[in-house]
Write an enzyme that holds these catalytic residues in place. Structure first.
Site, PDB file in Angstrom:
ATOM      1  N   HIS A  96       0.825  -1.218   0.000  1.00  0.00           N
ATOM      2  CA  HIS A  96       0.000   0.000   0.000  1.00  0.00           C
ATOM      3  C   HIS A  96       0.853   1.259   0.000  1.00  0.00           C
ATOM      4  O   HIS A  96       0.422   2.317  -0.438  1.00  0.00           O
ATOM      5  CB  HIS A  96      -0.908   0.041   1.229  1.00  0.00           C
ATOM      6  N   HIS A 107       5.421   6.708   6.810  1.00  0.00           N
ATOM      7  CA  HIS A 107       5.050   6.224   5.477  1.00  0.00           C
ATOM      8  C   HIS A 107       4.470   7.394   4.695  1.00  0.00           C
ATOM      9  O   HIS A 107       4.353   8.504   5.227  1.00  0.00           O
ATOM     10  CB  HIS A 107       4.051   5.065   5.593  1.00  0.00           C
ATOM     11  N   HIS A 128       1.769   8.892   1.332  1.00  0.00           N
ATOM     12  CA  HIS A 128       0.612   8.745   0.439  1.00  0.00           C
ATOM     13  C   HIS A 128       0.877   9.637  -0.768  1.00  0.00           C
ATOM     14  O   HIS A 128       1.290  10.792  -0.595  1.00  0.00           O
ATOM     15  CB  HIS A 128      -0.666   9.175   1.141  1.00  0.00           C
ATOM     16  N   GLU A 133      -3.664  13.110   1.609  1.00  0.00           N
ATOM     17  CA  GLU A 133      -4.933  12.653   2.194  1.00  0.00           C
ATOM     18  C   GLU A 133      -5.717  13.842   2.727  1.00  0.00           C
ATOM     19  O   GLU A 133      -6.879  14.020   2.406  1.00  0.00           O
ATOM     20  CB  GLU A 133      -4.649  11.635   3.298  1.00  0.00           C
ATOM     21  N   HIS A 154       3.355  10.728   6.790  1.00  0.00           N
ATOM     22  CA  HIS A 154       2.780  10.416   8.101  1.00  0.00           C
ATOM     23  C   HIS A 154       3.827   9.800   9.018  1.00  0.00           C
ATOM     24  O   HIS A 154       4.430   8.792   8.660  1.00  0.00           O
ATOM     25  CB  HIS A 154       1.621   9.421   7.954  1.00  0.00           C
ATOM     26  N   THR A 208      -6.359   6.203   8.455  1.00  0.00           N
ATOM     27  CA  THR A 208      -6.939   6.450   7.128  1.00  0.00           C
ATOM     28  C   THR A 208      -6.993   5.176   6.284  1.00  0.00           C
ATOM     29  O   THR A 208      -7.327   5.236   5.100  1.00  0.00           O
ATOM     30  CB  THR A 208      -6.134   7.522   6.362  1.00  0.00           C
TER      31      THR A 208
HETATM   32  C1  SG7 Z   1      -0.269   2.518   6.023  1.00  0.00           C
HETATM   33  O1  SG7 Z   1      -1.128   3.370   6.809  1.00  0.00           O
HETATM   34  C2  SG7 Z   1       0.670   1.690   6.897  1.00  0.00           C
HETATM   35  C3  SG7 Z   1      -0.035   1.104   8.137  1.00  0.00           C
HETATM   36  C4  SG7 Z   1      -0.829   2.185   8.850  1.00  0.00           C
HETATM   37  C5  SG7 Z   1      -1.824   2.775   7.901  1.00  0.00           C
HETATM   38  O2  SG7 Z   1      -1.029   1.645   5.219  1.00  0.00           O
HETATM   39  O3  SG7 Z   1       1.746   2.491   7.298  1.00  0.00           O
HETATM   40  O4  SG7 Z   1       0.936   0.606   9.040  1.00  0.00           O
HETATM   41  C6  SG7 Z   1       0.843  -0.679   9.467  1.00  0.00           C
HETATM   42  C7  SG7 Z   1       1.808  -1.065  10.510  1.00  0.00           C
HETATM   43  O5  SG7 Z   1       0.022  -1.432   9.009  1.00  0.00           O
HETATM   44  O6  SG7 Z   1      -1.534   1.599   9.956  1.00  0.00           O
HETATM   45  C8  SG7 Z   1      -1.866   1.020  12.257  1.00  0.00           C
HETATM   46  C9  SG7 Z   1      -1.091   1.762  11.228  1.00  0.00           C
HETATM   47  O7  SG7 Z   1      -0.134   2.444  11.535  1.00  0.00           O
HETATM   48  C10 SG7 Z   1      -2.721   3.844   8.560  1.00  0.00           C
HETATM   49  O8  SG7 Z   1      -1.937   4.875   9.109  1.00  0.00           O
HETATM   50  S1  SG7 Z   1      -2.345   6.357   8.845  1.00  0.00           S
HETATM   51  O9  SG7 Z   1      -3.652   6.579   9.421  1.00  0.00           O
HETATM   52  O10 SG7 Z   1      -1.291   7.154   9.414  1.00  0.00           O
HETATM   53  N1  SG7 Z   1      -2.435   6.620   7.292  1.00  0.00           N
HETATM   54 ZN    ZN Z   2      -0.888   7.375   6.384  1.00  0.00          ZN
END
Ligand code: SG7
Ligand code: ZN
Length: 261
Positions: free
Chosen positions: A67, A93, A95, A107, A120, A202
């Site tokens: 993702h 990470h 977007h 976002e 983020h 998100t």
């Molecule tokens: C990304 O955004 C990943 C996810 C993250 C999610 O898809 O970085 O990380 C993992 C460990 O799955 O979810 C629980 C979490 O950190 C949503 O994060 S966000 O709301 O900051 N976009």
């Molecule tokens: Zn994010």
């Protein structure tokens, strides 16, 4: 779950997340459009206090999770909010857009404007012993977000190493290790001014336990750097990861605060 969630393809696209993940249909979802004239100006809201964000030596795992690209962060990186709550960094990470020429992928939007990329930095509340416990707690998480703008022909040297490693994690599940990391320099120069509100993850499971801090200042990357981030990684369908952002959600009766006007 039968299928992996997606943004726009197949049976579990964004519109269908609530079927498998009920929280995604909640009333306090993220991201949101930050409308400057609706924001509550709170001049007593102090700046965030970042510690341990400056250059770190050591090894920082970086993975293509299908993702996005995610970098693991050390627990020595912390943010303290104006009310004294301390949050421990977990991972960062991105977007982005890229599905068509000039398609932006932040976002959060500001007065309806979508920025090219959104960064983020995910943290958990230090009062919880583990990030596992925090994931389920109502006040468990905080995300520090920054928006990116293109500055033509101006390579941002603080992103060079990170961006050059993307080609080694083209396929989902692949990972590499960054030697040394300086998150402070990957963030905007001005860390003082921000928007803040209570929202959610998100992505599924869209848990409504995230305190959002969206910085007012932006990060600048060159067009080439943006292009490389947008075009280096593939998803589980073997297609480029493009437009990995969720649409903005209704604010309902929430308040967005800002310490600037
Ligand atoms: C990304 O955004 C990943 C996810 C993250 C999610 O898809 O970085 O990380 C993992 C460990 O799955 O979810 C629980 C979490 O950190 C949503 O994060 S966000 O709301 O900051 N976009
Ligand atoms: Zn994010």
């Amino acid at each position: 779950h039968g299928a992996e969630w997606t943004y726009s393809e197949g049976l579990l696209d964004e519109a269908h997340w609530p079927k498998e993940y009920p929280d995604c249909g909640g009333k306090r979802q993220s991201p949101v459009d930050l409308q400057r004239k609706e924001v509550w100006y709170n001049p007593s809201l102090r700046a965030l206090n970042l510690s341990g964000y400056e250059v770190q030596h050591g090894a920082f795992p970086m993975v293509n999770d299908g993702h996005t690209v995610q970098i693991s962060l050390p627990p020595t990186m912390r943010v303290t909010a104006a009310d004294g709550t301390q949050y421990v960094a977990q991972q960062m990470h991105f977007h982005w857009g890229g599905a068509s020429l000039e398609s932006s992928g932040s976002e959060h939007t500001i007065d309806g404007i979508r920025y090219v990329i959104e960064i983020h930095v995910v943290h958990y509340n230090s009062k919880y012993k583990s990030d596992d416990k925090a994931q389920k707690a109502p006040d468990g998480l905080a995300v520090l977000a920054a928006l990116v703008e293109v500055k033509d022909n101006a390579e941002n040297a603080y992103y060079s190493n990170f961006i050059s490693r993307l080609k080694s994690i083209r396929y989902p599940g692949q990972s590499t290790v960054l030697r040394g990391l300086d998150v402070q320099d990957m963030l905007p120069g001005n860390l003082h001014y921000y928007y803040s509100y209570w929202g959610s993850l998100t992505t599924p499971p869209c848990t409504e336990n995230v305190r959002w801090f969206v910085l007012a200042d932006t990060v600048k990357l060159s067009r080439t750097q943006v292009w490389k981030l947008e075009n280096s990684l593939l998803n589980h369908q073997n297609k480029s990861i493009h437009n990995d952002y969720r649409g903005t959600q209704p604010l309902n009766n929430r308040v967005v605060e800002a310490n600037f006007m």
